[in-house]
Every structure is written in structure tokens, then in C-alpha cells.
Design an enzyme around this catalytic site. Structure first.
Site, PDB file in Angstrom:
ATOM      1  N   CYS A  55       0.815  -1.168  -0.100  1.00 29.74           N
ATOM      2  CA  CYS A  55       0.067  -0.231  -0.048  1.00 29.74           C
ATOM      3  C   CYS A  55       0.863   1.404  -0.006  1.00 29.74           C
ATOM      4  O   CYS A  55       0.071   2.397  -0.167  1.00 29.74           O
ATOM      5  CB  CYS A  55      -1.006  -0.056   1.269  1.00 29.74           C
ATOM      6  SG  CYS A  55      -2.328  -0.988   0.960  1.00 29.74           S
TER       7      CYS A  55
ATOM      8  N   LYS B  69       0.650   3.592  -3.139  1.00 36.33           N
ATOM      9  CA  LYS B  69      -0.689   4.321  -3.291  1.00 36.33           C
ATOM     10  C   LYS B  69      -0.409   5.853  -3.566  1.00 36.33           C
ATOM     11  O   LYS B  69       0.834   6.430  -3.018  1.00 36.33           O
ATOM     12  CB  LYS B  69      -1.716   4.354  -2.254  1.00 36.33           C
ATOM     13  CG  LYS B  69      -2.246   3.034  -1.989  1.00 36.33           C
ATOM     14  CD  LYS B  69      -3.305   3.116  -0.617  1.00 36.33           C
ATOM     15  CE  LYS B  69      -4.619   3.660  -0.738  1.00 36.33           C
ATOM     16  NZ  LYS B  69      -5.513   3.483   0.182  1.00 36.33           N
TER      17      LYS B  69
ATOM     18  N   ASP C 221     -14.485   6.361   0.770  1.00 37.45           N
ATOM     19  CA  ASP C 221     -15.082   5.212   1.600  1.00 37.45           C
ATOM     20  C   ASP C 221     -14.185   4.126   0.899  1.00 37.45           C
ATOM     21  O   ASP C 221     -13.423   4.228  -0.162  1.00 37.45           O
ATOM     22  CB  ASP C 221     -16.444   5.209   1.395  1.00 37.45           C
ATOM     23  CG  ASP C 221     -16.852   4.640   2.537  1.00 37.45           C
ATOM     24  OD1 ASP C 221     -16.192   3.842   3.407  1.00 37.45           O
ATOM     25  OD2 ASP C 221     -17.872   4.785   3.281  1.00 37.45           O
TER      26      ASP C 221
ATOM     27  N   HIS D 143      -8.192 -10.525 -15.391  1.00 40.03           N
ATOM     28  CA  HIS D 143      -7.464  -9.930 -16.611  1.00 40.03           C
ATOM     29  C   HIS D 143      -6.221  -9.898 -16.406  1.00 40.03           C
ATOM     30  O   HIS D 143      -5.621  -9.353 -15.234  1.00 40.03           O
ATOM     31  CB  HIS D 143      -8.219  -8.534 -16.807  1.00 40.03           C
ATOM     32  CG  HIS D 143      -7.499  -7.980 -18.139  1.00 40.03           C
ATOM     33  ND1 HIS D 143      -7.914  -8.578 -19.351  1.00 40.03           N
ATOM     34  CD2 HIS D 143      -6.842  -6.826 -18.420  1.00 40.03           C
ATOM     35  CE1 HIS D 143      -7.203  -7.771 -20.358  1.00 40.03           C
ATOM     36  NE2 HIS D 143      -6.595  -6.889 -19.601  1.00 40.03           N
TER      37      HIS D 143
END
Length: 352
Positions: free
Chosen positions: A21, A24, A54, A144
Site C-alpha cells: 500500500c 498508493k 470510503d 485480466h
């Protein structure tokens, strides 16, 4: 006859410029990008969109069901391909749990530098993700794949909830206490790993935390006194607490010393181990955070540390807090504890 040359397995994290993360976009950059997104008000069945940052979108199917949809993917945070797959899948499913929903279906998102990685490594990544989905009772029903410059893996995750079970990050009320279910420090562990400074105990703690499904979120949906939930991921505890504050129009008062830490993380932070994302996070939202005078930089780094597959931050009425803590401990979140409170005031985080 063409000779087949076997690829030597590379160190997985060496193929990516960032990991977990921590990849990000910085919160301020993301806000700028999203600033001109068209309003979704013309879709009355869209119960949750982009308005309050959210964890997932929510679409009303009928009077009894809400579809929760999210996607999450990133680059390797560890070198073990099976563990990377597990971490990425756990992190993606967390957004569904954070909405109080039950995951029902996943699709794989796969981008791999095919010419630089043995096929067996890619297979292990997918197997790791599938193992987590199986544990959650979720099929990986497709997906994918592309040939990309860096390894990327994650999921599209779908879930279901009843309308009265849906949890948002914006529902906090004045007086609510804030409960954090997992310790902080995954980003610092990740940085230490890249610097060959993470010991075996720290690595084991990192894997255990990042592969622990946030299933407690499903149990919180519709629970009396639970008003808001979000998962703490790339923006750190401060960033996601600030999203709660802005969504509710309230002030978060955060007790820095109360936040649980993974073993050894404080020592690493004191020694200057941090991720680049930690500094970007602070630059993005530091103007909405009030720190005590003399607050050490390493302590701030702990609060802005990006958490890959982090815990849930739960806003609950004071009378409901003991029950939520008991539930968390019973479900294996031993570090769950109260870290702050929501109060009337401007949307900001005040740290003590």
C-alpha cells in the site's frame, strides 16, 4: 531447434519501485485527480460512491441487498511470491469487510514482466491469492492479465450486505470511541526488509498481520452502537482517521501512545527506518493534523506509516466499545484497543 533458456528467479521486490500500500498515490495527489469527477447524484441506487473516500462502492440491488464492489492491487511487498499473493488478496478483501459485507466473488488483476520472471513465480503469486480467497469462501472466477514493466497483483472483490448492515467511514458520532484492531508498523517492516534489517521475528509478524483477514468487519455490520468503520492502509492511521473526521464533520482526538505497534517497530522507527510514502502522506494532510509541541519525527512516522492489509478503525458508542473489543479479541485480533475518540469540532485530527 530453439533452445529454451530457464529464467533465474529474481528477488521479487527488486522488480518494483515500491511495494504494498506504499504504492498508493499520495492523498493530496489523489484528491486533485478526483476533484473533477462528475457527481453521482443521478444514480439513486448508488449508496456509497467517491464522496467520502470510503473503502468500496455500494449499490442497492433491492430492499434486502446491497452490492459492495472494490478493487485493490499493488506491487510486491515481500520476495516470496506465494506470500505476496496472499497479502494482496487479503488486502483487497479487507475493503469488503470494512463495509460490513460478506465477500462473494473475486476477479484477479495480474500484470507481470513475463520476460523477467519465471512462469512458476507467477503461478505461485496466483496460488497465494487463490488460497486466501478459498479461506474466505470466495471463488476467483476470472480476471485480466497484461505484460507489464513491474509485477502487479490484486483483486476485484464483490460482496453483499443488508442495507441496515452497511458500514461507512462517515457515520461517526460525537463521543464515539475509536478502536484499532491491528498493530501499526507494516510499512516500516517493509522498508527494513528492503534494507536487510528485518529479523526473522519481524518478518513472521509482518506476514501474520498482512494475511489476517478482517472478517470481524462482517460481524460488525448491523451491530448496535457501531457507527463507522474503515480499514487502515496506505494513508496510515492519521490519514484514515482524518477521512473519518471529514466524513462525519467531527474532530478525531488520537492518543498516539495507545496505538499498538508490531514487535521491534519502535526501535526501527527510532533508527530512522521509514518508507517514502510516510513522508508523502504527511505532506498531503499534515495541515489538518495538530501535533503536540516537540512531537518526535519518528513518532509521526509511525502514525503516517502505510499499512498494507492493515486493521480496521472502528467508531463505536462508548457503551458498545467493550463488546466490540471482546469480539475482536475472540476473532484473533489480540492487539485491538481504543486509540481515540470523535468529538464535536472542525474536521481534523488532534494528537495527544
Amino acid at each position: 531447434m530453439t533452445e529454451t533458456i530457464a529464467l533465474e528467479p529474481p528477488r521479487l521486490t527488486s522488480l518494483a519501485h515500491g511495494g504494498g500500500c506504499g504504492c498508493k498515490l499520495a492523498p493530496a495527489v489523489l484528491r486533485d485527480i478526483m476533484a473533477k469527477m462528475p457527481a453521482a447524484a443521478v444514480f439513486p441506487d448508488l449508496l456509497v460512491g467517491t464522496e467520502t473516500s470510503d473503502d468500496a462502492a455500494a449499490w442497492r440491488l433491492n430492499d434486502d441487498q446491497v452490492l459492495v464492489a472494490t478493487t485493490d492491487f499493488f506491487m510486491p511487498v515481500v520476495d516470496d511470491p506465494f506470500a505476496f499473493g496472499r497479502i494482496a488478496a487479503t488486502n483487497a478483501l479487507s475493503d469488503v469487510y470494512a463495509m460490513g459485507a460478506r465477500p462473494i466473488l473475486a476477479l484477479a488483476i495480474v500484470g507481470m514482466p513475463v520476460g523477467r520472471m519465471p512462469v512458476e513465480m507467477i503461478q505461485q503469486i496466483l496460488a497465494g491469492g487463490a488460497s486466501v480467497c478459498a479461506a474466505a469462501g470466495v471463488p476467483v472466477a476470472g480476471g485480466h492479465s497484461i505484460d507489464s514493466a513491474e509485477p502487479i497483483y490484486g483483486l476485484v472483490a464483490l460482496g453483499l450486505a443488508r442495507p441496515d448492515q452497511l458500514l461507512k467511514n462517515s457515520g461517526g458520532r460525537p463521543g464515539d470511541v475509536l478502536i484499532l484492531t491491528k498493530p501499526l508498523g507494516v510499512g516500516i517492516y517493509s522498508a527494513a526488509l528492503k534494507q536487510d534489517r528485518l529479523d526473522a521475528a519481524g518478518y513472521a509478524a509482518m506476514i501474520a498481520s498482512t494475511t489476517q483477514l478482517n472478517t470481524i468487519g462482517q460481524a460488525l455490520g448491523g451491530r448496535p452502537g457501531v457507527h463507522a468503520v474503515t480499514d487502515v492502509t496506505g494513508f496510515g492511521l492519521l490519514g484514515h482517521a482524518l477521512e473519518m473526521a471529514r466524513g462525519a464533520g467531527l474532530t478525531v482526538r488520537l492518543q498516539a501512545a495507545a496505538a499498538p505497534l508490531h514487535p521491534g517497530v519502535e526501535a526501527l522507527a527510532r533508527d530512522g527506518v521509514r518508507t517514502g510514502a510516510s513522508g508523502r502522506n504527511w505532506d498531503s494532510y499534515g495541515d489538518a493534523v495538530v501535533l503536540p509541541e516537540g512531537f518526535e519525527t519518528w513518532r509521526r512516522d509511525l502514525l503516517t506509516d502505510p499499512q498494507t492489509s492493515g486493521g480496521l478503525l472502528i467508531a463505536a458508542a462508548p457503551e458498545a466499545a467493550a463488546g466490540v473489543l471482546t469480539l475482536a479479541h475472540e476473532q484473533g485480533f489480540a492487539a485491538a484497543t481504543i486509540v481515540g475518540q470523535l468529538q464535536s469540532g472542525p474536521p481534523q485530527v488532534v494528537v495527544s
